[in-house]
Each structure stands twice: as structure tokens, then as C-alpha cells.
Design a protein around this motif. Structure first.
Motif, PDB file in Angstrom:
ATOM      1  N   LEU A  24       4.980 -64.252  91.587  1.00  0.00           N
ATOM      2  CA  LEU A  24       5.416 -64.129  90.198  1.00  0.00           C
ATOM      3  C   LEU A  24       5.167 -62.724  89.667  1.00  0.00           C
ATOM      4  O   LEU A  24       6.041 -62.098  89.064  1.00  0.00           O
ATOM      5  CB  LEU A  24       4.691 -65.158  89.330  1.00  0.00           C
ATOM      6  CG  LEU A  24       5.127 -66.619  89.503  1.00  0.00           C
ATOM      7  CD1 LEU A  24       4.114 -67.563  88.861  1.00  0.00           C
ATOM      8  CD2 LEU A  24       6.509 -66.831  88.903  1.00  0.00           C
ATOM      9  N   GLY A  28       8.068 -59.806  88.678  1.00  0.00           N
ATOM     10  CA  GLY A  28       8.115 -59.173  87.364  1.00  0.00           C
ATOM     11  C   GLY A  28       7.975 -57.665  87.442  1.00  0.00           C
ATOM     12  O   GLY A  28       8.692 -56.919  86.754  1.00  0.00           O
ATOM     13  N   GLY A  49      -3.323 -63.415  81.212  1.00  0.00           N
ATOM     14  CA  GLY A  49      -2.556 -64.646  81.336  1.00  0.00           C
ATOM     15  C   GLY A  49      -3.427 -65.793  81.814  1.00  0.00           C
ATOM     16  O   GLY A  49      -3.272 -66.938  81.365  1.00  0.00           O
ATOM     17  N   ALA A  71       2.129 -66.760  79.855  1.00  0.00           N
ATOM     18  CA  ALA A  71       3.285 -65.865  79.899  1.00  0.00           C
ATOM     19  C   ALA A  71       3.354 -65.003  78.643  1.00  0.00           C
ATOM     20  O   ALA A  71       3.650 -63.797  78.714  1.00  0.00           O
ATOM     21  CB  ALA A  71       4.571 -66.685  80.042  1.00  0.00           C
ATOM     22  N   SER A 150       8.993 -70.252  90.940  1.00  0.00           N
ATOM     23  CA  SER A 150       8.784 -68.874  91.402  1.00  0.00           C
ATOM     24  C   SER A 150       9.851 -68.472  92.415  1.00  0.00           C
ATOM     25  O   SER A 150      10.345 -67.341  92.392  1.00  0.00           O
ATOM     26  CB  SER A 150       7.380 -68.727  92.013  1.00  0.00           C
ATOM     27  OG  SER A 150       7.252 -69.483  93.205  1.00  0.00           O
ATOM     28  N   ALA A 200       5.492 -61.138  81.288  1.00  0.00           N
ATOM     29  CA  ALA A 200       5.502 -62.599  81.187  1.00  0.00           C
ATOM     30  C   ALA A 200       5.285 -63.246  82.555  1.00  0.00           C
ATOM     31  O   ALA A 200       4.513 -64.211  82.677  1.00  0.00           O
ATOM     32  CB  ALA A 200       6.816 -63.071  80.571  1.00  0.00           C
ATOM     33  N   LEU A 201       5.927 -62.705  83.586  1.00  0.00           N
ATOM     34  CA  LEU A 201       5.742 -63.266  84.925  1.00  0.00           C
ATOM     35  C   LEU A 201       4.338 -63.007  85.454  1.00  0.00           C
ATOM     36  O   LEU A 201       3.740 -63.869  86.118  1.00  0.00           O
ATOM     37  CB  LEU A 201       6.780 -62.696  85.891  1.00  0.00           C
ATOM     38  CG  LEU A 201       8.224 -63.147  85.703  1.00  0.00           C
ATOM     39  CD1 LEU A 201       9.057 -62.806  86.942  1.00  0.00           C
ATOM     40  CD2 LEU A 201       8.316 -64.637  85.437  1.00  0.00           C
ATOM     41  N   LEU A 204       2.164 -65.465  83.708  1.00  0.00           N
ATOM     42  CA  LEU A 204       2.390 -66.790  84.272  1.00  0.00           C
ATOM     43  C   LEU A 204       1.667 -66.939  85.608  1.00  0.00           C
ATOM     44  O   LEU A 204       1.080 -67.986  85.908  1.00  0.00           O
ATOM     45  CB  LEU A 204       3.895 -67.015  84.464  1.00  0.00           C
ATOM     46  CG  LEU A 204       4.345 -68.406  84.936  1.00  0.00           C
ATOM     47  CD1 LEU A 204       3.915 -69.482  83.941  1.00  0.00           C
ATOM     48  CD2 LEU A 204       5.859 -68.431  85.126  1.00  0.00           C
TER      49      LEU A 204
END
Length: 310
Positions: A24, A28, A49, A71, A150, A200-201, A204
Motif C-alpha cells: 500500500l 502510494g 496512520g 488513511a 491492495s 492516504a495509502l 492505510l
């Protein structure tokens, strides 16, 4: 099916889950670097995160809200990085390192009240009879939804970069921000969006660590996963499917060292713990050297600041 006391089927199943946080974060970061921005703050975004996702899941009893909070925390950290580097034109390398240190320190402070707490469990998807298929079932159909999401994200990123106008604009900004600006594209806005998505990824991925991989909060629990994600992007030559390969290689080595410990091999635990990082770095260096000729180069504007007046 076991070799030397190691269950191969279990190892393969563990590989997918162990790879997910790094996959992930690397996906990103690939998008961010495709826009021409080098963000070394991946580790800081992941750890924020992790703590935000853990805190939200514990407070609400919902792991889904925990993943969303993780995220958002990563995206907020990336937005801070974007403001500093794209608006105030600070040095990207120095700002990324500062972001990592800031994230590590702030997460340790926030997480003090959550040590020793168990988060709500994240259920695995029910595939029915598919999960009972010998060998394939336990490996491919025994995971939670984030694992499959993912892989889907890698496919979506590949498709967007290759076949859509948005992907073309992103790549144009990364190759030459001045030319993209001359064509009327909003370079700063594109980079803000790419950084926000990447953050965000990463967030996450951090939330997945604290809610699923190691379902508890521990200070510094990312343990260098963000740096591995950065290395994987370079190894992958900024190509999504190679990111998947690199992340799964790291996950496989991580799962193997856990299996070696469980099998009782007389290897010091500290050596086993550092093995995934050392071996991954060595393999990445070797593969990068072997594929040096004919691989895609880094985006030409990577790490360079954009001045709107230029």
C-alpha cells in the motif's frame, strides 16, 4: 506440505498479509513520485496512520472506521508535506526526513494511552467452497478485504497511469513541470492530489499494521517499512506491477523468518528479525543492477521544486 519443518502453504498465505502494508505504501509513493515529488516521509505517514487507525477502531469498535482514520491521518501528513514543499518551496529531502521524525514522535505521544489495548478484529472475507480448495484455497481465499483491495489498487493505478487522461497529466507533470505548466496544467494542484493519495495509502498501510498484522499499538511499530516501500519503488522502476513483485518479495522473507522462529531453528532472534530488511535491500540492489539497461528511468522532474513564474 512442509519442507524442513516449514509449512509452505501457511508461508504462502502469510506472505500476502505480510506484504500488504508495504504494498500500500509503495503504491502510494509511486504515484507521488510519478508527479515529480520525492517524499521521504513515508515512514512518518505510516506510523501516524497506525496510531490514528488504532485509536479510531478502539474508540468506535469498527475496524473499517479505523482504516478510514488511518488513511485520513496519512493524507493530512502528506498535505502538510505538500504545503511545505510546493507552496513554501522547502527542500523535499529535508522536509521528508523531518516529516518522518515528526510522525514518529507524535505517534509515540498519542499512543501512550493505547498500549496493551486490543483493537476490534477485522473479519476475513467468506469465499465459501473456494476456501476449501486444496492448496489454492488457504493461500488465495483466506484473507481480509484490505489484502484484496491492495492488489486491486495496483491494477487501478496501472490502468490510470497508462490509459487515462489523468494519468497522462500526472506523468507529464513528473517529466517536465515547466512544459506541463506551459500547456495549462496546474502543476501544484496535481502534485497536491498525488501526494494526498500517496499519504492516504501509506496511512492505510500503517493502520493495517496496527489493526491486523500486529493487532496492538507499539511505539515505532512500522520498524522501517516506509523505507522499504521507498526502495521498492526504485527497484520497480516506477512500474506498478513491479511494485507488487517487490512488496511480495519482502513479505515472503518476513513470513519466512517468522516460520523459522516457529520451527525452532537455532538462529538468534535478532538476526532473524533484521533478515527481511537486509535480504530485501541486497536483492533490490542486485536486481536493479541486472535490469539497469532497458528499465524505465525516474521521472525527470523528481525532487525538483516548481516555480510558477518559471
Amino acid at each position: 506440505m512442509s519442507i524442513g519443518g516449514i509449512d509452505i502453504i501457511t508461508l504462502a498465505a502469510m506472505l500476502m498479509a505480510a506484504s500488504t502494508p508495504v504494498l500500500l505504501a509503495a503504491t502510494g509513493e509511486l504515484v507521488a513520485e510519478k508527479s515529480g515529488v520525492l517524499n521521504l516521509g513515508v515512514e512518518g505517514m505510516m506510523i501516524m496512520g497506525a496510531v490514528a487507525g488504532f485509536a479510531a477502531a478502539v474508540a468506535t469498535g469498527s475496524p473499517v472506521l479505523g482504516f478510514i482514520a488511518g488513511a485520513l491521518a496519512g493524507a493530512l501528513m502528506a498535505t502538510l508535506f505538500a504545503f511545505l514543499t510546493q507552496i513554501f518551496l522547502s527542500n523535499q529531502v529535508a522536509t521528508g526526513l523531518a516529516l518522518t521524525l515528526f510522525g514518529l514522535g507524535l505517534s509515540a505521544l498519542i499512543g501512550k494511552g493505547y498500549e496493551g489495548v486490543r483493537p476490534p478484529p477485522t473479519a476475513k472475507l467468506d469465499f465459501g467452497p473456494l476456501a476449501d480448495i486444496p492448496v489454492i484455497g488457504p493461500i488465495l481465499f483466506s484473507h481480509d478485504w484490505i489484502v484484496y483491495a491492495s492488489i486491486l489498487l495496483v491494477a487501478v493505478v496501472w490502468f490510470v497511469l497508462r490509459y487515462t487522461r489523468a494519468g497522462l497529466i500526472l506523468r507529464a507533470v513528473g517529466e517536465s513541470h515547466d512544459a506541463a505548466h506551459a500547456l495549462g496544467y496546474r502543476v501544484v494542484a496535481v502534485r497536491f492530489a498525488a501526494l494526498g493519495f500517496g499519504g492516504a495509502l501509506a496511512g492505510l498501510g500503517g493502520a493495517y499494521l496496527s489493526l491486523v498484522r500486529v493487532p496492538q499499538w507499539t511505539e515505532g511499530m512500522t520498524a522501517g517499512a516506509g523505507w522499504i516501500a521507498l526502495a521498492i519503488v526504485v527497484f520497480a522502476s516506477w512500474r506498478p506491477w513491479r511494485v507488487l513483485l517487490g512488496a511480495y518479495m519482502f513479505g515472503g522473507i518476513t513470513a519466512l523468518q517468522l516460520q523459522l522462529q516457529a520451527a525452532g531453528y537455532a538462529i538468534p532472534v535478532h538476526i532473524l528479525s533484521m533478515a527481511p530488511y537486509v535480504i530485501t535491500i541486497v536483492v533490490l540492489v542486485i536486481l536493479s543492477a541486472l535490469h539497469r539497461h532497458g528499465v524505465q528511468a525516474a521521472p525527470a522532474s523528481l525532487g525538483k521544486s516548481f516555480h510558477a513564474s518559471s
